[in-house]
Scaffold this motif. Structure first.
Motif, PDB file in Angstrom:
ATOM      1  N   TYR A 118     -23.895  56.205  90.966  1.00  0.00           N
ATOM      2  CA  TYR A 118     -24.977  56.016  90.127  1.00  0.00           C
ATOM      3  C   TYR A 118     -24.503  54.943  89.362  1.00  0.00           C
ATOM      4  O   TYR A 118     -23.599  54.451  88.758  1.00  0.00           O
ATOM      5  N   ASP A 119     -25.728  53.877  89.094  1.00  0.00           N
ATOM      6  CA  ASP A 119     -25.480  52.657  88.445  1.00  0.00           C
ATOM      7  C   ASP A 119     -26.427  52.345  87.270  1.00  0.00           C
ATOM      8  O   ASP A 119     -27.652  52.870  87.368  1.00  0.00           O
ATOM      9  N   ILE A 120     -25.990  51.830  86.419  1.00  0.00           N
ATOM     10  CA  ILE A 120     -26.814  51.115  85.448  1.00  0.00           C
ATOM     11  C   ILE A 120     -26.637  49.499  85.499  1.00  0.00           C
ATOM     12  O   ILE A 120     -25.615  49.285  84.684  1.00  0.00           O
ATOM     13  N   PRO A 121     -27.346  48.922  86.139  1.00  0.00           N
ATOM     14  CA  PRO A 121     -26.927  47.293  86.034  1.00  0.00           C
ATOM     15  C   PRO A 121     -27.111  46.631  84.654  1.00  0.00           C
ATOM     16  O   PRO A 121     -26.066  45.842  84.809  1.00  0.00           O
ATOM     17  N   ASP A 122     -27.766  47.037  83.783  1.00  0.00           N
ATOM     18  CA  ASP A 122     -27.773  46.216  82.401  1.00  0.00           C
ATOM     19  C   ASP A 122     -26.478  46.002  81.741  1.00  0.00           C
ATOM     20  O   ASP A 122     -26.246  45.240  81.102  1.00  0.00           O
ATOM     21  N   ILE A 123     -25.730  47.246  82.074  1.00  0.00           N
ATOM     22  CA  ILE A 123     -24.236  47.468  81.202  1.00  0.00           C
ATOM     23  C   ILE A 123     -23.358  47.432  82.334  1.00  0.00           C
ATOM     24  O   ILE A 123     -22.090  47.724  82.052  1.00  0.00           O
ATOM     25  N   ALA A 124     -23.493  46.985  83.812  1.00  0.00           N
ATOM     26  CA  ALA A 124     -22.557  46.973  84.578  1.00  0.00           C
ATOM     27  C   ALA A 124     -21.942  48.282  84.820  1.00  0.00           C
ATOM     28  O   ALA A 124     -20.619  48.478  85.124  1.00  0.00           O
ATOM     29  N   PHE A 125     -22.563  49.525  84.477  1.00  0.00           N
ATOM     30  CA  PHE A 125     -22.008  50.940  84.712  1.00  0.00           C
ATOM     31  C   PHE A 125     -22.268  51.181  86.092  1.00  0.00           C
ATOM     32  O   PHE A 125     -23.178  51.020  86.758  1.00  0.00           O
ATOM     33  N   GLU A 174     -15.800  37.427  81.552  1.00  0.00           N
ATOM     34  CA  GLU A 174     -16.499  36.237  81.988  1.00  0.00           C
ATOM     35  C   GLU A 174     -16.182  35.202  80.988  1.00  0.00           C
ATOM     36  O   GLU A 174     -16.299  35.350  79.792  1.00  0.00           O
ATOM     37  N   PHE A 175     -15.843  34.150  81.587  1.00  0.00           N
ATOM     38  CA  PHE A 175     -15.274  33.051  80.910  1.00  0.00           C
ATOM     39  C   PHE A 175     -16.567  32.076  80.585  1.00  0.00           C
ATOM     40  O   PHE A 175     -16.715  31.521  79.749  1.00  0.00           O
ATOM     41  N   THR A 176     -17.300  31.696  81.721  1.00  0.00           N
ATOM     42  CA  THR A 176     -18.660  31.062  81.519  1.00  0.00           C
ATOM     43  C   THR A 176     -19.758  32.075  82.348  1.00  0.00           C
ATOM     44  O   THR A 176     -19.262  33.071  83.165  1.00  0.00           O
ATOM     45  N   LYS A 177     -20.829  31.565  82.549  1.00  0.00           N
ATOM     46  CA  LYS A 177     -21.912  32.134  83.307  1.00  0.00           C
ATOM     47  C   LYS A 177     -21.527  31.947  84.606  1.00  0.00           C
ATOM     48  O   LYS A 177     -22.058  32.746  85.704  1.00  0.00           O
ATOM     49  N   MET A 203     -25.831  40.759  77.834  1.00  0.00           N
ATOM     50  CA  MET A 203     -25.162  40.008  78.717  1.00  0.00           C
ATOM     51  C   MET A 203     -26.196  39.850  79.949  1.00  0.00           C
ATOM     52  O   MET A 203     -26.912  40.829  80.340  1.00  0.00           O
ATOM     53  N   HIS A 204     -26.224  38.525  80.735  1.00  0.00           N
ATOM     54  CA  HIS A 204     -27.328  38.336  81.790  1.00  0.00           C
ATOM     55  C   HIS A 204     -26.848  38.993  83.048  1.00  0.00           C
ATOM     56  O   HIS A 204     -25.786  39.370  83.486  1.00  0.00           O
ATOM     57  N   GLN A 205     -28.030  39.516  83.853  1.00  0.00           N
ATOM     58  CA  GLN A 205     -27.486  40.194  85.191  1.00  0.00           C
ATOM     59  C   GLN A 205     -26.845  39.192  86.057  1.00  0.00           C
ATOM     60  O   GLN A 205     -25.698  39.465  86.732  1.00  0.00           O
ATOM     61  N   MET A 206     -27.179  37.877  85.985  1.00  0.00           N
ATOM     62  CA  MET A 206     -26.464  36.853  86.740  1.00  0.00           C
ATOM     63  C   MET A 206     -24.833  36.994  86.713  1.00  0.00           C
ATOM     64  O   MET A 206     -24.039  37.047  87.452  1.00  0.00           O
ATOM     65  N   ASN A 207     -24.656  37.270  85.294  1.00  0.00           N
ATOM     66  CA  ASN A 207     -23.197  36.884  84.910  1.00  0.00           C
ATOM     67  C   ASN A 207     -22.495  38.304  85.253  1.00  0.00           C
ATOM     68  O   ASN A 207     -21.253  38.279  85.435  1.00  0.00           O
ATOM     69  N   LEU A 208     -23.144  39.532  85.299  1.00  0.00           N
ATOM     70  CA  LEU A 208     -22.604  40.690  85.682  1.00  0.00           C
ATOM     71  C   LEU A 208     -22.022  40.432  87.124  1.00  0.00           C
ATOM     72  O   LEU A 208     -21.113  41.050  87.527  1.00  0.00           O
ATOM     73  N   LYS A 209     -23.021  39.750  87.805  1.00  0.00           N
ATOM     74  CA  LYS A 209     -22.635  39.982  89.119  1.00  0.00           C
ATOM     75  C   LYS A 209     -21.145  39.089  89.476  1.00  0.00           C
ATOM     76  O   LYS A 209     -20.323  39.485  90.401  1.00  0.00           O
ATOM     77  N   THR A 210     -21.001  38.066  88.728  1.00  0.00           N
ATOM     78  CA  THR A 210     -19.866  37.189  88.812  1.00  0.00           C
ATOM     79  C   THR A 210     -18.830  38.166  88.330  1.00  0.00           C
ATOM     80  O   THR A 210     -17.507  38.252  88.947  1.00  0.00           O
ATOM     81  N   LEU A 211     -18.912  39.128  87.430  1.00  0.00           N
ATOM     82  CA  LEU A 211     -17.797  39.801  86.840  1.00  0.00           C
ATOM     83  C   LEU A 211     -17.378  40.818  88.095  1.00  0.00           C
ATOM     84  O   LEU A 211     -16.343  40.975  88.342  1.00  0.00           O
ATOM     85  N   LEU A 212     -18.459  41.512  88.764  1.00  0.00           N
ATOM     86  CA  LEU A 212     -18.272  42.530  89.723  1.00  0.00           C
ATOM     87  C   LEU A 212     -17.478  41.995  91.065  1.00  0.00           C
ATOM     88  O   LEU A 212     -16.644  42.487  91.396  1.00  0.00           O
ATOM     89  N   SER A 252     -17.647  50.040  83.665  1.00  0.00           N
ATOM     90  CA  SER A 252     -18.722  49.758  82.795  1.00  0.00           C
ATOM     91  C   SER A 252     -18.535  48.542  81.650  1.00  0.00           C
ATOM     92  O   SER A 252     -17.181  48.408  81.490  1.00  0.00           O
ATOM     93  N   GLY A 253     -19.352  47.983  81.449  1.00  0.00           N
ATOM     94  CA  GLY A 253     -19.196  46.973  80.264  1.00  0.00           C
ATOM     95  C   GLY A 253     -18.945  47.527  78.967  1.00  0.00           C
ATOM     96  O   GLY A 253     -19.135  48.652  78.660  1.00  0.00           O
ATOM     97  N   ILE A 254     -17.828  46.866  78.352  1.00  0.00           N
ATOM     98  CA  ILE A 254     -17.267  47.454  77.083  1.00  0.00           C
ATOM     99  C   ILE A 254     -17.446  46.891  75.982  1.00  0.00           C
ATOM    100  O   ILE A 254     -17.380  47.083  74.891  1.00  0.00           O
ATOM    101  N   ALA A 255     -17.981  45.379  76.036  1.00  0.00           N
ATOM    102  CA  ALA A 255     -18.285  44.330  75.129  1.00  0.00           C
ATOM    103  C   ALA A 255     -18.919  43.100  75.897  1.00  0.00           C
ATOM    104  O   ALA A 255     -18.990  43.118  76.818  1.00  0.00           O
TER     105      ALA A 255
END
Length: 371
Positions: A177-184, A287-290, A1-10, A236-239
């Motif tokens: 504590y966070d791990i940005p790559d998995i949105a944890f 996330e439906f789209t980016k 999952m791309h970082q930009m998309n994670l920010k939209t989810l958060l 946390s990202g789960i999938a």
């Protein structure tokens, strides 16, 4: 999952949580948006407004004319946050919201003569975060101060009016504590209690005190306490494209025992004697789209009433969404539906009140941008 998309989810999660917290236990309303401290960017701004319409009718009241009426008013919760990145490791945010409030308007006088009673707290805060690189993620220390401004109004039968204002300061602390790559992210936050000796004026029609004037003003003072709270947030990202989140909050509502108002001619005491409150929330974001994401959550808030008032249990279902526009900003919105359980007073004998089960509807709209 791309970082930009994670920010939209958060951001979609933030929206759902705003709709959820809009009708929590006790006098709770908004929450300072310190989540902006985790956002990328040198300068970030987020603002939103939440509208809430509760509806719950009396099934019993000391004044029979109030049975079947709804005392609750619609209210609005503003929120604003701005973040400055001072160094690669230090960011600070300024926030504004209304964390507490209450508003009732009665169709007939209550047994103690009230027609309107409302108050709100404006909170202005500053919070900083220091980031340390640890393992695959980042460890944060958070700390800050806030100033609360109280405004209280009451209208009583016979043309009596009471207005009080007051101010207090507090602080907030946190670790995360966070791990940005998995949105944890795991986050523990603390917000201190506040206490009021609010000053103001009790205005009484002259004929009630034997004075040939339209109104006579007496100095008045109100005393009350608002709680400290502790909140644990997990996500946390789960999938791919999916993220789960949950939170548990404890609020020290047992400090809110009474509101005492004293003037040169009278003293009134509102009894609360609440117990501590717990709020538990869980949800999922997708996330439906980016550029587009949505979330859904379910929240339970424990009743804090102990027979002295009618503040009952609630369940809230909330949905939120975030859309990234072409100008680099994000539009966000959310809706919440709250079930308000029936509740009854037991401490006042023939003056006991009771409310049937009811509903509250909330809507949130906001915008975020960064440079």
């Amino acid at each position: 999952m791309h970082q930009m998309n994670l920010k939209t989810l958060l951001l979609a999660i933030v929206v759902a949580e705003a709709a959820t917290s809009a009708y929590a236990g006790g006098f709770s309303r908004g929450t300072a948006d310190t989540e902006i401290l985790y956002e990328d960017g040198n300068f970030n701004m987020r603002s939103s407004v939440t509208f809430v319409r509760p509806s719950q009718k009396y099934s019993k009241n000391g004044n029979p004319d109030l049975v079947g009426t709804d005392p609750y008013d619609t209210y609005v919760i503003p929120s604003f946050a701005t973040k400055f990145k001072l160094t690669d490791s230090v960011s600070c945010a300024g926030t504004y919201t209304q964390p507490y409030g209450g508003s009732k308007k009665y169709d007939a006088p209550t047994y103690d003569g009230k027609l309107v009673e409302k108050f709100h707290i404006d909170e202005f805060g500053a919070t900083c975060a220091v980031k340390f690189s640890v393992g695959k993620g980042n460890f944060y220390l958070l700390g800050g101060m806030f100033v609360e401004q109280l405004d209280y109004e009451r209208e009583d039968f016979g043309g009596i009016n009471l207005n009080l204002t007051g101010q207090d300061t507090g602080y907030r602390l946190g670790v995360a504590y966070d791990i940005p790559d998995i949105a944890f992210r795991a986050q523990l936050k603390y917000r201190s209690a506040t206490s009021y000796g609010a000053d103001g004026t009790l205005s009484v029609p002259g004929e009630l005190v034997g004075v040939p004037l339209p109104k006579v003003d007496f100095a008045a003072k109100g005393y009350g306490n608002l709680p400290q709270n502790v909140e644990l947030d997990l996500q946390s990202g789960i999938a791919p494209g999916w993220l789960a989140f949950a939170s548990v909050q404890w609020m020290d509502w047992s400090v809110t025992k009474t509101l005492i108002v004293r003037s040169d001619i009278s003293e009134t005491i509102d009894q609360y004697n609440w117990r501590d409150g717990w709020t538990i929330t869980g949800g999922i974001a997708h996330e439906f789209t980016k550029d587009l994401a949505g979330s859904v959550s379910l929240s339970w808030d424990q009743a804090v009433a102990t027979g002295w008032d009618v503040t009952g249990e609630t369940w809230t279902l909330a949905v939120g969404g975030s859309w990234k526009d072409k100008r680099g900003g994000e539009l966000r919105g959310g809706l919440g539906v709250t079930y308000m359980a029936s509740v009854e007073e037991t401490k006042y004998g023939f003056n006991n009140s009771a409310l049937d089960a009811g509903w509250a509807v909330s809507g949130n709209l906001g915008y975020a941008i960064k440079w």
